[in-house]
Motif scaffolding. Structure first.
Motif, PDB file in Angstrom:
ATOM      1  N   ASN A  41      -3.798   7.050  -5.275  1.00  0.00           N
ATOM      2  CA  ASN A  41      -3.965   7.412  -4.065  1.00  0.00           C
ATOM      3  C   ASN A  41      -4.485   8.816  -3.643  1.00  0.00           C
ATOM      4  O   ASN A  41      -4.265   9.602  -2.809  1.00  0.00           O
ATOM      5  CB  ASN A  41      -3.046   7.458  -3.107  1.00  0.00           C
ATOM      6  N   GLY A  42      -5.095   9.207  -4.866  1.00  0.00           N
ATOM      7  CA  GLY A  42      -5.754  10.511  -5.003  1.00  0.00           C
ATOM      8  C   GLY A  42      -4.804  11.863  -5.434  1.00  0.00           C
ATOM      9  O   GLY A  42      -5.402  13.012  -5.572  1.00  0.00           O
TER      10      GLY A  42
ATOM     11  N   MET B 255       0.940  -1.151  -0.001  1.00  0.00           N
ATOM     12  CA  MET B 255       0.015  -0.179  -0.158  1.00  0.00           C
ATOM     13  C   MET B 255       0.992   1.307  -0.001  1.00  0.00           C
ATOM     14  O   MET B 255       1.770   1.388   1.002  1.00  0.00           O
ATOM     15  CB  MET B 255      -0.974   0.029   1.230  1.00  0.00           C
ATOM     16  N   ALA B 256       0.515   2.055  -0.999  1.00  0.00           N
ATOM     17  CA  ALA B 256       1.296   3.335  -0.848  1.00  0.00           C
ATOM     18  C   ALA B 256       0.997   4.225   0.256  1.00  0.00           C
ATOM     19  O   ALA B 256      -0.362   4.257   0.636  1.00  0.00           O
ATOM     20  CB  ALA B 256       0.999   3.936  -2.324  1.00  0.00           C
ATOM     21  N   PRO B 257       1.814   4.958   0.456  1.00  0.00           N
ATOM     22  CA  PRO B 257       1.348   6.013   1.778  1.00  0.00           C
ATOM     23  C   PRO B 257       0.366   6.976   1.311  1.00  0.00           C
ATOM     24  O   PRO B 257       0.105   7.170   0.129  1.00  0.00           O
ATOM     25  CB  PRO B 257       2.857   6.797   2.138  1.00  0.00           C
ATOM     26  N   ALA B 258      -0.241   7.442   2.181  1.00  0.00           N
ATOM     27  CA  ALA B 258      -1.339   8.384   2.106  1.00  0.00           C
ATOM     28  C   ALA B 258      -0.781   9.852   1.300  1.00  0.00           C
ATOM     29  O   ALA B 258       0.344  10.193   1.808  1.00  0.00           O
ATOM     30  CB  ALA B 258      -2.025   9.033   3.332  1.00  0.00           C
ATOM     31  N   HIS B 259      -1.201  10.125   0.293  1.00  0.00           N
ATOM     32  CA  HIS B 259      -0.818  11.338  -0.344  1.00  0.00           C
ATOM     33  C   HIS B 259      -1.275  12.579   0.676  1.00  0.00           C
ATOM     34  O   HIS B 259      -2.253  13.107   0.878  1.00  0.00           O
ATOM     35  CB  HIS B 259      -1.460  11.515  -1.658  1.00  0.00           C
ATOM     36  N   PRO B 260      -0.058  13.429   0.656  1.00  0.00           N
ATOM     37  CA  PRO B 260      -0.059  14.641   1.674  1.00  0.00           C
ATOM     38  C   PRO B 260      -0.968  15.968   0.913  1.00  0.00           C
ATOM     39  O   PRO B 260      -1.391  16.661   1.613  1.00  0.00           O
ATOM     40  CB  PRO B 260       1.095  15.221   1.605  1.00  0.00           C
ATOM     41  N   HIS B 261      -1.144  15.713  -0.409  1.00  0.00           N
ATOM     42  CA  HIS B 261      -1.782  16.855  -1.119  1.00  0.00           C
ATOM     43  C   HIS B 261      -2.629  16.232  -2.331  1.00  0.00           C
ATOM     44  O   HIS B 261      -2.342  16.343  -3.694  1.00  0.00           O
ATOM     45  CB  HIS B 261      -1.018  17.731  -1.750  1.00  0.00           C
ATOM     46  N   PRO B 262      -3.929  15.613  -1.969  1.00  0.00           N
ATOM     47  CA  PRO B 262      -4.759  15.097  -3.264  1.00  0.00           C
ATOM     48  C   PRO B 262      -5.183  16.058  -4.186  1.00  0.00           C
ATOM     49  O   PRO B 262      -5.565  16.947  -3.682  1.00  0.00           O
ATOM     50  CB  PRO B 262      -5.897  14.534  -2.268  1.00  0.00           C
ATOM     51  N   ALA B 263      -5.012  15.692  -5.533  1.00  0.00           N
ATOM     52  CA  ALA B 263      -5.421  16.597  -6.422  1.00  0.00           C
ATOM     53  C   ALA B 263      -5.693  15.929  -7.666  1.00  0.00           C
ATOM     54  O   ALA B 263      -4.869  14.704  -8.071  1.00  0.00           O
ATOM     55  CB  ALA B 263      -4.318  17.735  -6.886  1.00  0.00           C
ATOM     56  N   ALA B 264      -6.594  16.481  -8.759  1.00  0.00           N
ATOM     57  CA  ALA B 264      -6.891  15.773  -9.802  1.00  0.00           C
ATOM     58  C   ALA B 264      -6.129  16.699 -11.126  1.00  0.00           C
ATOM     59  O   ALA B 264      -6.194  16.116 -12.164  1.00  0.00           O
ATOM     60  CB  ALA B 264      -8.311  15.440 -10.238  1.00  0.00           C
TER      61      ALA B 264
END
Length: 517
Positions: free
Chosen positions: A453-454, A272-281
């Motif tokens: 991961n977003g 599992m990749a670590p949570a993304h600190p800045h989700p963006a599309a």
């Protein structure tokens, strides 16, 4: 009593006495065989008498627990584990020098894999750079729709050829998984006869059983007789050739397909990749001091459908906002008005790859040809996309790379130093090492960006290390990213310059400082 179940002696008819480890013929019996009724009753008697009340309660709660003691339950409940396998059929080595089609089915795949699996088949026999990329799609009943791979041995030296298969699963919220399988097929000479391929002697007596296994060939030729009972079995890529000379009477024949199973070996380590600190599309990478040939803005988009259209400061209709560039620079008005608010759509194609569709008023030229409105066309490496069809030179884009997880577009007009575009599939990881793809020198010099991961991640080509891209991320030490580069949380951070008429990025920073003061 049971009959002999020794796998090495399938035709043994001896009986096995209860409790014996070998049959009357001396053949040892497998230890994992299911317990007989005699063994179950003997185990119950050994446990001692039970009260009628307790017996009834046990029968009502767990009938199987009464019939089978705990020490025999694992043998009854154990099921053979299902292994992921690739079922291959339709191969005929006798079709030398011609076109063939392999049918591939999936069996035993995990239930938590993605509903669409990318498959890449590589072989020297396959045309178009020796690779074929397709998708397995899950059916409504839980099975998988088969895929077909075409190849030809025309002009190839006779012998064995290797075929490599890579299967990738990228499910939402789960780490990517990958399976691989390698098998070999035979391409004989074009003038080879069946006898020259493999010689097998068969008698013409009645009640003959013939088996062709492991790519062998069984040839049966029978003449005369009132009744012939011949059992011919061809499996594991074996071939059966039957020739019956029966001028009178009825001949009932049934042929099995030439097919075999290949194990799919999972090689990707789930993580599992670590949570993304800045989700963006949508975002961008801004180079404050681009070198010769480099772009000031690398615009990043991670959308299922990416709309190309006209740049608008207020309520834009598109995702990729395009303006006309002349020798004097960016022209937000003038010919830019010839670009529709929604001009074209780029999306993932159903059979793999990516496609573009014209939804505009003024048209789109693909390599100089208008495909027609609402007609999806598959993107090709090096394709030129011109907006519009009525006036040339407004906006011209070039497909500089088609990656497994997205497309890179470069401007082929006066805006070539201003911007380029990454159109990525959202939450899609291509795996490491990434499957090879063709790119122009311009695209080959760009960093490798993925979206999962977003958010957006930078992937190192050599080590596979991933770095989350955020406004606070230091980009100087990342591969293929020059100095004086920053990550912006929006795809068009220079929109303030267009609105206020500032000249460059330094003017924007200075104006921002004055406002803050």
């Amino acid at each position: 009593m049971n009959k002999c179940s020794n796998p090495d002696h399938p035709h043994c008819t001896y009986w096995v006495l209860p409790g014996e480890s070998a049959c009357a013929g001396g053949h040892p019996q497998p230890v994992s065989a299911a317990p007989t009724s005699y063994e179950l009753l003997s185990a119950l008697r050994a446990r001692g008498p039970a009260t009628a009340h307790g017996h009834v309660q046990a029968m009502q709660a767990t009938p199987l627990a009464v019939a089978a003691p705990p020490d025999l339950m694992p043998g009854l409940m154990a099921k053979p584990p299902s292994r992921p396998q690739l079922h291959i059929s339709g191969f005929d080595p006798r079709a030398a020098g011609g076109r063939q089609t392999l049918k591939m089915d999936l069996r035993g795949m995990p239930a938590d894999c993605a509903p669409h699996l990318d498959i890449e088949v590589r072989s020297e026999l396959i045309q178009n750079a020796g690779a074929s990329r397709q998708q397995f799609s899950r059916a409504a009943d839980g099975g998988w729709r088969p895929v077909f791979v075409e190849f030809s041995s025309r002009g190839k030296e006779h012998g064995q050829y290797q075929i490599s298969v890579t299967l990738t699963s990228v499910a939402e919220g789960l780490p990517p998984r990958r399976w691989e399988s390698v098998f070999v097929i035979l391409a004989p000479r074009a003038d080879a006869t069946l006898t020259e391929i493999h010689r097998i002697f068969l008698s013409t007596h009645k009640n003959v059983r013939v088996m062709a296994d492991d790519a062998s060939i069984a040839r049966v030729q029978a003449q005369g007789g009132d009744s012939l009972d011949i059992d011919v079995t061809a499996r594991n890529a074996g071939i059966a050739h039957v020739n019956l000379d029966a001028p009178q009477g009825k001949v009932d024949m049934g042929f099995s397909t030439i097919a075999w199973d290949e194990d799919l070996i999972e090689i990707a380590v789930p993580r599992m990749a670590p949570a993304h600190p800045h989700p963006a599309a949508m975002a961008s990478i801004v180079n404050a001091a681009p070198d010769a040939g480099a772009q000031r803005h690398i615009r990043l988009f991670a959308l299922d459908e990416c709309v190309l259209g006209r740049f608008e400061l207020v309520d834009p209709e598109a995702d990729v906002l395009l303006t006309h560039y002349s020798e004097d620079g960016q022209q937000p008005n003038g010919l830019t008005r010839r670009v529709s608010g929604r001009h074209a759509v780029i999306r993932r194609a159903a059979q793999g790859g990516f496609e573009i569709e014209d939804v505009s008023r003024y048209g789109v030229l693909l390599d100089g040809v208008w495909p027609g409105k609402h007609t999806p066309v598959r993107l090709r490496q090096g394709m030129r996309i011109e907006l519009t069809a009525s006036i040339k030179g407004v906006v011209t884009l070039e497909v500089s790379a088609i990656m497994p997880h997205g497309v890179i577009l470069h401007r082929a007009d006066h805006g070539r130093h201003a911007e380029c575009f990454y159109l990525l599939m959202p939450d899609t990881h291509p795996g490491y090492p990434m499957p090879p793809f063709i790119a122009t020198p311009q695209a080959g010099a760009l960093p490798l960006i993925v979206h999962h991961n977003g958010g957006f991640w930078h992937m190192d080509q050599l080590s596979g290390k991933e770095t989350a891209l955020a406004p606070s991320t230091t980009l100087d030490k990342l591969s293929r990213i020059p100095r004086h580069t920053r990550f912006a949380a929006e795809p068009y951070p220079e929109s303030w310059i267009i609105r206020t008429g500032a000249n460059d990025l330094h003017s924007t920073v200075a104006a921002s400082d004055m406002t803050a003061a």
